[in-house]
Design a protein around this motif. Structure first.
Motif, PDB file in Angstrom:
ATOM      1  N   SER A  98       0.805  -1.207   0.109  1.00 38.35           N
ATOM      2  CA  SER A  98       0.012  -0.089  -0.239  1.00 38.35           C
ATOM      3  C   SER A  98       0.979   1.236   0.069  1.00 38.35           C
ATOM      4  N   TYR A  99       0.779   2.027  -0.750  1.00 36.01           N
ATOM      5  CA  TYR A  99       1.568   3.085  -1.122  1.00 36.01           C
ATOM      6  C   TYR A  99       1.305   4.114   0.162  1.00 36.01           C
ATOM      7  N   TRP A 100       0.392   4.382   0.496  1.00 38.43           N
ATOM      8  CA  TRP A 100      -0.021   5.512   1.746  1.00 38.43           C
ATOM      9  C   TRP A 100       0.344   4.907   2.932  1.00 38.43           C
ATOM     10  N   ARG A 101       0.139   3.526   2.949  1.00 39.68           N
ATOM     11  CA  ARG A 101       0.289   2.874   4.388  1.00 39.68           C
ATOM     12  C   ARG A 101       1.762   2.774   4.605  1.00 39.68           C
ATOM     13  N   SER A 102       2.521   2.618   3.587  1.00 41.17           N
ATOM     14  CA  SER A 102       4.069   2.683   3.768  1.00 41.17           C
ATOM     15  C   SER A 102       4.691   4.013   3.897  1.00 41.17           C
ATOM     16  N   ILE A 103       4.073   5.181   3.080  1.00 43.85           N
ATOM     17  CA  ILE A 103       4.622   6.587   3.267  1.00 43.85           C
ATOM     18  C   ILE A 103       4.164   7.176   4.582  1.00 43.85           C
ATOM     19  N   GLY A 104       2.866   7.104   4.703  1.00 41.88           N
ATOM     20  CA  GLY A 104       2.286   7.796   5.962  1.00 41.88           C
ATOM     21  C   GLY A 104       1.912   9.270   5.250  1.00 41.88           C
ATOM     22  N   LYS A 105       1.204   9.775   6.264  1.00 38.72           N
ATOM     23  CA  LYS A 105       0.626  11.053   5.607  1.00 38.72           C
ATOM     24  C   LYS A 105       1.651  12.131   5.552  1.00 38.72           C
ATOM     25  N   PRO A 106       1.835  12.862   4.388  1.00 39.45           N
ATOM     26  CA  PRO A 106       2.863  13.830   4.327  1.00 39.45           C
ATOM     27  C   PRO A 106       2.343  15.325   4.721  1.00 39.45           C
ATOM     28  N   THR A 107       3.118  15.579   5.979  1.00 40.88           N
ATOM     29  CA  THR A 107       2.872  16.894   6.636  1.00 40.88           C
ATOM     30  C   THR A 107       3.718  17.639   6.529  1.00 40.88           C
ATOM     31  N   LYS A 108       3.752  18.697   6.870  1.00 40.99           N
ATOM     32  CA  LYS A 108       4.696  20.084   7.232  1.00 40.99           C
ATOM     33  C   LYS A 108       5.539  19.436   8.285  1.00 40.99           C
ATOM     34  N   ARG A 109       5.205  18.853   9.278  1.00 40.55           N
ATOM     35  CA  ARG A 109       5.637  18.612  10.603  1.00 40.55           C
ATOM     36  C   ARG A 109       6.846  17.375  10.116  1.00 40.55           C
ATOM     37  N   LYS A 110       6.615  16.685   9.095  1.00 38.79           N
ATOM     38  CA  LYS A 110       7.554  15.647   8.520  1.00 38.79           C
ATOM     39  C   LYS A 110       8.553  16.134   7.685  1.00 38.79           C
ATOM     40  N   GLY A 111       8.370  17.542   7.302  1.00 33.34           N
ATOM     41  CA  GLY A 111       9.512  18.266   6.449  1.00 33.34           C
ATOM     42  C   GLY A 111       8.861  18.292   4.731  1.00 33.34           C
ATOM     43  N   TYR A 112       7.603  17.962   4.663  1.00 34.59           N
ATOM     44  CA  TYR A 112       7.100  18.129   3.288  1.00 34.59           C
ATOM     45  C   TYR A 112       6.810  19.416   2.972  1.00 34.59           C
ATOM     46  N   LEU A 113       7.301  19.809   1.598  1.00 32.57           N
ATOM     47  CA  LEU A 113       6.928  21.226   1.445  1.00 32.57           C
ATOM     48  C   LEU A 113       5.582  21.245   0.402  1.00 32.57           C
ATOM     49  N   GLU A 114       5.316  22.415   0.033  1.00 32.36           N
ATOM     50  CA  GLU A 114       4.117  22.729  -1.123  1.00 32.36           C
ATOM     51  C   GLU A 114       4.881  22.310  -2.326  1.00 32.36           C
ATOM     52  N   GLY A 115       4.357  21.213  -3.116  1.00 33.82           N
ATOM     53  CA  GLY A 115       4.559  21.053  -4.328  1.00 33.82           C
ATOM     54  C   GLY A 115       3.156  21.038  -5.344  1.00 33.82           C
ATOM     55  N   MET A 116       3.308  20.889  -6.721  1.00 27.83           N
ATOM     56  CA  MET A 116       2.120  20.965  -7.553  1.00 27.83           C
ATOM     57  C   MET A 116       1.222  19.819  -7.212  1.00 27.83           C
ATOM     58  N   VAL A 117      -0.091  20.252  -6.879  1.00 24.53           N
ATOM     59  CA  VAL A 117      -1.209  19.222  -6.972  1.00 24.53           C
ATOM     60  C   VAL A 117      -2.162  19.549  -7.846  1.00 24.53           C
ATOM     61  N   LEU A 118      -2.648  18.549  -8.779  1.00 21.77           N
ATOM     62  CA  LEU A 118      -3.744  18.692  -9.720  1.00 21.77           C
ATOM     63  C   LEU A 118      -5.287  18.784  -8.981  1.00 21.77           C
TER      64      LEU A 118
END
Length: 284
Positions: A98-118
């Motif tokens: 499972s893509y999302w169960r392996s990655i987890g929720k992408p949050t700012k707290r984890k270091g994720y930045l704003e990218g392009m979302v369709l």
């Protein structure tokens, strides 16, 4: 978007309706994870399994009209964080990835930045944006293995023309945490391993295996058509199929793997479809 495959039409929903819908499907997915956890792929190893099953690469940067390049630079940061969760993952016989169960929720707290979302036929900045490039890559490689795709989603809108697109339209897998997931099941007697890395220009991926594959696969497009709807818009449709070959090169099968229908957000008269090839596809 509403209607059957040949009768697509955009539907305008209020912001409240969209938020309520997203919350509903997110909670529904969480509940499914609790009630039916399944046999999930969780083990990882950084030691390569001996045989390469499939590999692919896609460019990290693509100049798109009216899109801030900073969003793509941010995407690279997001990809690096997600790869750290996925590289080396093993899918043993009978397990599901499972893509999302392996990655987890992408949050700012984890270091994720704003990218392009369709988003509803356009695009906007969003935390973790750009991770569709990674799900696209994993899905495309999986089509060249015996792994079974048990969940995959396609954008309802075709946002960008075919310029620089070198894989068939509709051969990707979009993702949105957590309700639009990519899931793969291993029906074989072998273990598969996902390897991922970034260099200065490309995202690289590979499926490896502890046994040599019995078959090879050729992915191709069939029944591609663009037609105008009564309300004035254009809808693009096709089927993604694959030919299965034995080690000796004999055709062992020809099967459909996906059917796609998308509302075009550009004029097909100005941008005729480009020939699809086996090279890299930029993220959608």
């Amino acid at each position: 978007m509403s209607g059957a495959s040949g009768n697509l039409k955009p539907v305008r929903r209020s912001r409240l309706r969209r938020l309520a819908g997203k919350r509903y499907f997110t909670l529904k997915r969480y509940l499914r994870w609790i009630i039916s956890p399944g046999k999930r792929a969780t083990a990882r190893t950084m030691e390569n399994l001996p045989f390469e099953a499939a590999s692919h690469e896609t460019p990290l940067l693509r100049r798109l009209r009216n899109v801030d390049m900073q969003l793509q630079y941010n995407k690279i940061v997001n990809l690096r964080l997600a790869i750290a969760k996925l590289d080396g993952l093993l899918i043993r016989p009978g397990e599901t990835f499972s893509y999302w169960r392996s990655i987890g929720k992408p949050t700012k707290r984890k270091g994720y930045l704003e990218g392009m979302v369709l988003y509803y036929g356009g695009f906007r900045p969003g935390t973790g944006g750009g991770l569709c490039q990674l799900s696209n890559l994993i899905y495309w490689m999986a089509l060249h293995t015996p792994l079974t795709v048990t969940e995959r989603h396609r954008h309802s809108y075709d946002v960008f023309p075919d310029e620089q697109r070198t894989q068939p339209f509709g051969s990707g897998a979009t993702c949105a945490y957590n309700y639009l997931d990519l899931q793969l099941y291993n029906p074989t007697d072998y273990t598969y391993q996902l390897r991922l890395n970034l260099d200065d220009t490309h995202l690289h991926g590979e499926w490896r295996c502890d046994g040599r594959q019995l078959y090879s696969y050729e992915i191709y497009e069939a029944d591609h058509v663009i037609h105008m709807e009564p309300w004035g818009g254009y809808v693009r449709s096709n089927r993604i199929r694959r030919k299965v070959y034995t080690r000796s090169g004999e055709l062992a099968g020809d099967e459909e793997v996906a059917e796609n229908h998308a509302l075009m957000m550009y004029s097909p008269l100005l941008h005729p479809p480009a020939a699809a090839g086996p090279q890299a596809m930029a993220d959608e």
